[in-house]
Design a protein around this motif. Structure first.
Motif, short mmCIF file in Angstrom:
data_model
loop_
_atom_site.label_atom_id
_atom_site.label_comp_id
_atom_site.label_asym_id
_atom_site.label_seq_id
_atom_site.Cartn_x
_atom_site.Cartn_y
_atom_site.Cartn_z
N THR A 189 0.83 -1.20 0.00
CA THR A 189 0.00 0.00 0.00
C THR A 189 0.87 1.25 0.00
O THR A 189 1.81 1.36 0.79
N LEU A 190 0.55 2.17 -0.90
CA LEU A 190 1.17 3.49 -0.93
C LEU A 190 0.31 4.45 -0.12
O LEU A 190 -0.91 4.48 -0.27
N VAL A 191 0.94 5.26 0.73
CA VAL A 191 0.22 6.20 1.59
C VAL A 191 0.90 7.56 1.50
O VAL A 191 2.14 7.65 1.55
N GLY A 192 0.09 8.63 1.37
CA GLY A 192 0.66 9.97 1.29
C GLY A 192 -0.43 11.02 1.32
O GLY A 192 -1.61 10.72 1.56
N PRO A 193 -0.07 12.28 1.06
CA PRO A 193 -1.07 13.36 1.03
C PRO A 193 -2.14 13.08 -0.01
O PRO A 193 -1.84 12.64 -1.12
N VAL A 194 -3.39 13.33 0.34
CA VAL A 194 -4.50 12.97 -0.53
C VAL A 194 -4.41 13.66 -1.89
O VAL A 194 -4.82 13.10 -2.91
N GLY A 195 -3.83 14.87 -1.93
CA GLY A 195 -3.70 15.59 -3.19
C GLY A 195 -2.79 14.91 -4.19
O GLY A 195 -2.86 15.19 -5.39
N GLU A 196 -1.94 14.00 -3.73
CA GLU A 196 -1.02 13.28 -4.62
C GLU A 196 -1.62 11.98 -5.16
O GLU A 196 -0.94 11.20 -5.82
N PHE A 197 -2.90 11.77 -4.86
CA PHE A 197 -3.61 10.60 -5.39
C PHE A 197 -4.72 11.02 -6.35
O PHE A 197 -5.68 10.29 -6.55
N ASP A 198 -4.57 12.21 -6.94
CA ASP A 198 -5.56 12.64 -7.92
C ASP A 198 -5.35 11.88 -9.23
O ASP A 198 -4.38 11.12 -9.38
N ASP A 199 -6.27 12.06 -10.17
CA ASP A 199 -6.21 11.30 -11.41
C ASP A 199 -4.92 11.54 -12.18
O ASP A 199 -4.42 10.64 -12.87
N GLU A 200 -4.36 12.74 -12.05
CA GLU A 200 -3.14 13.07 -12.78
C GLU A 200 -1.97 12.20 -12.34
O GLU A 200 -1.13 11.81 -13.15
N HIS A 201 -1.90 11.89 -11.03
CA HIS A 201 -0.78 11.12 -10.50
C HIS A 201 -1.08 9.62 -10.40
O HIS A 201 -0.16 8.81 -10.30
N LEU A 202 -2.36 9.27 -10.40
CA LEU A 202 -2.74 7.90 -10.05
C LEU A 202 -2.21 6.87 -11.04
O LEU A 202 -1.77 5.78 -10.64
N THR A 203 -2.22 7.19 -12.32
CA THR A 203 -1.76 6.22 -13.32
C THR A 203 -0.31 5.83 -13.11
O THR A 203 0.05 4.65 -13.16
N ALA A 204 0.54 6.83 -12.83
CA ALA A 204 1.96 6.54 -12.59
C ALA A 204 2.14 5.73 -11.31
O ALA A 204 2.97 4.81 -11.26
N LEU A 205 1.37 6.05 -10.27
CA LEU A 205 1.47 5.30 -9.01
C LEU A 205 1.01 3.86 -9.21
O LEU A 205 1.62 2.92 -8.67
N GLU A 206 -0.05 3.67 -9.97
CA GLU A 206 -0.53 2.31 -10.24
C GLU A 206 0.52 1.50 -10.99
O GLU A 206 0.73 0.31 -10.70
N ARG A 207 1.20 2.13 -11.93
CA ARG A 207 2.23 1.41 -12.69
C ARG A 207 3.36 0.96 -11.77
O ARG A 207 3.80 -0.20 -11.83
N ARG A 208 3.83 1.85 -10.91
CA ARG A 208 4.91 1.50 -9.99
C ARG A 208 4.46 0.41 -9.02
O ARG A 208 5.21 -0.52 -8.70
N LEU A 209 3.23 0.53 -8.54
CA LEU A 209 2.73 -0.45 -7.58
C LEU A 209 2.55 -1.81 -8.24
O LEU A 209 2.84 -2.85 -7.63
N ARG A 210 2.07 -1.83 -9.47
CA ARG A 210 1.93 -3.10 -10.18
C ARG A 210 3.29 -3.77 -10.36
O ARG A 210 3.44 -4.99 -10.14
N GLU A 211 4.29 -2.99 -10.75
CA GLU A 211 5.64 -3.55 -10.92
C GLU A 211 6.15 -4.14 -9.61
O GLU A 211 6.75 -5.22 -9.59
N ALA A 212 5.92 -3.43 -8.50
CA ALA A 212 6.42 -3.89 -7.20
C ALA A 212 5.71 -5.16 -6.74
O ALA A 212 6.35 -6.10 -6.25
N THR A 213 4.38 -5.20 -6.87
CA THR A 213 3.65 -6.38 -6.44
C THR A 213 3.96 -7.58 -7.32
O THR A 213 4.04 -8.71 -6.83
N ASP A 214 4.14 -7.35 -8.62
CA ASP A 214 4.52 -8.45 -9.50
C ASP A 214 5.90 -8.98 -9.14
O ASP A 214 6.15 -10.19 -9.16
N ARG A 215 6.80 -8.07 -8.81
CA ARG A 215 8.15 -8.48 -8.41
C ARG A 215 8.11 -9.31 -7.13
O ARG A 215 8.74 -10.37 -7.04
N LEU A 216 7.35 -8.84 -6.14
CA LEU A 216 7.26 -9.57 -4.88
C LEU A 216 6.58 -10.92 -5.08
O LEU A 216 7.01 -11.94 -4.53
N GLY A 217 5.51 -10.94 -5.87
CA GLY A 217 4.85 -12.21 -6.15
C GLY A 217 5.79 -13.19 -6.84
O GLY A 217 5.80 -14.39 -6.52
#
Length: 281
Positions: free
Chosen positions: A214-242
């Motif tokens: 889980t990524l946690v931070g200021p709510v303003g950094e989870f707007d639609d503009e930033h969310l796609t990039a965060l999802e990509r990084r998170l997908r890469e990390a969870t796939d790596r851990l899996g």
């Protein structure tokens, strides 16, 4: 082979010590042989240890559980926290977000480990806390990764607090959305200024989730503009851990000699079904 333990407590402690003391995840037959128990007996005790969090099962291998981690931060390198730590650190560096590792526990999710950047020191890391599914992204991602019938026990805390269950803003809709997209997002629900994004880790297809990042931070950094990039990084990390968990628990992983998962002397390893039913080869 040591003599069989004389009490239920001895058996449980022997099994915990065998799992926690190993330098790699162990299969049921290996654990039973180490502690001198029949596989059927070892399996029945391990079921209870998994339920209580002392041992974690990934596929047909066993690792130290979250209860062990709570008692000792110096867990073995093959524990979930040990395997996950480099992934958490890299993800925090890439995103600038706090990153935590969560597992299902009782009817909630427990925060097992956290990496928090200096810039987010004002945000509580919630380490060792139990989080309900209707307020946090981590448990939402984990429960959404379960089959619908298995989600029922985790809905209790939400119902007890009178949280909306049906409709566009209800918990059931949020679970279906997370199951469909693979991501759970919370913006300002637990704390008004905090946002979070989570994804479950499932090392093997059609298996229950082992954990969530889980990524946690200021709510303003989870707007639609930033969310796609965060999802990509998170997908890469969870796939790596899996992938790392799957590698550690693959047949023959960590064995010396033959790399095909065979036992010493050429005897085949008993099947998972035989192990769980306690049948002798």
């Amino acid at each position: 082979m040591p003599a069989s333990s004389s009490s239920a407590v001895d058996k449980a402690l022997d099994l915990i010590e065998a799992v926690a003391g190993s330098d790699r995840p162990l299969r049921l037959a290996e654990i039973a042989e180490q502690v001198g128990l029949h596989r059927g007996t070892a399996y029945r005790v391990l079921v209870d240890l998994v339920r209580r969090g002392w041992v974690m099962r990934v596929g047909d291998h066993y690792l130290p559980g979250t209860a062990v981690l709570r008692l000792s931060r110096s867990a073995a390198a093959t524990s979930l926290a040990g395997v996950s730590r480099p992934v958490l650190e890299e993800l925090a560096e890439q995103t600038g977000m706090m990153v935590n590792l969560q597992v299902l526990a009782d009817d909630r999710a427990r925060v097992v480990d956290v990496v928090r950047p200096d810039r987010l020191e004002m945000i509580s890391d919630l380490r060792d806390e139990l989080l309900p599914v209707h307020r946090f992204a981590g448990p939402l991602a984990l429960v959404a990764a379960l089959p619908p019938p298995a989600r029922e026990p985790f809905l209790g805390p939400a119902e007890a607090e009178g949280h909306r269950m049906e409709g566009p803003e209800g918990l059931l809709d949020a679970l279906e959305r997370a199951a469909r997209t693979g991501f759970a997002v919370q913006r300002g629900r637990a704390e008004r200024l905090i946002g979070s994004l989570s994804r479950a880790v499932t090392p093997t297809p059609d298996a229950p989730p082992v954990c969530a990042l889980t990524l946690v931070g200021p709510v303003g950094e989870f707007d639609d503009e930033h969310l796609t990039a965060l999802e990509r990084r998170l997908r890469e990390a969870t796939d790596r851990l899996g992938g790392e968990l799957a590698r550690l628990t693959a047949p023959g992983a960590g064995r010396r000699g033959s790399g095909d998962g065979s036992r010493p002397g050429g005897a085949a390893e008993p099947s998972t079904t035989d192990q769980e039913e306690g049948k002798q080869p």
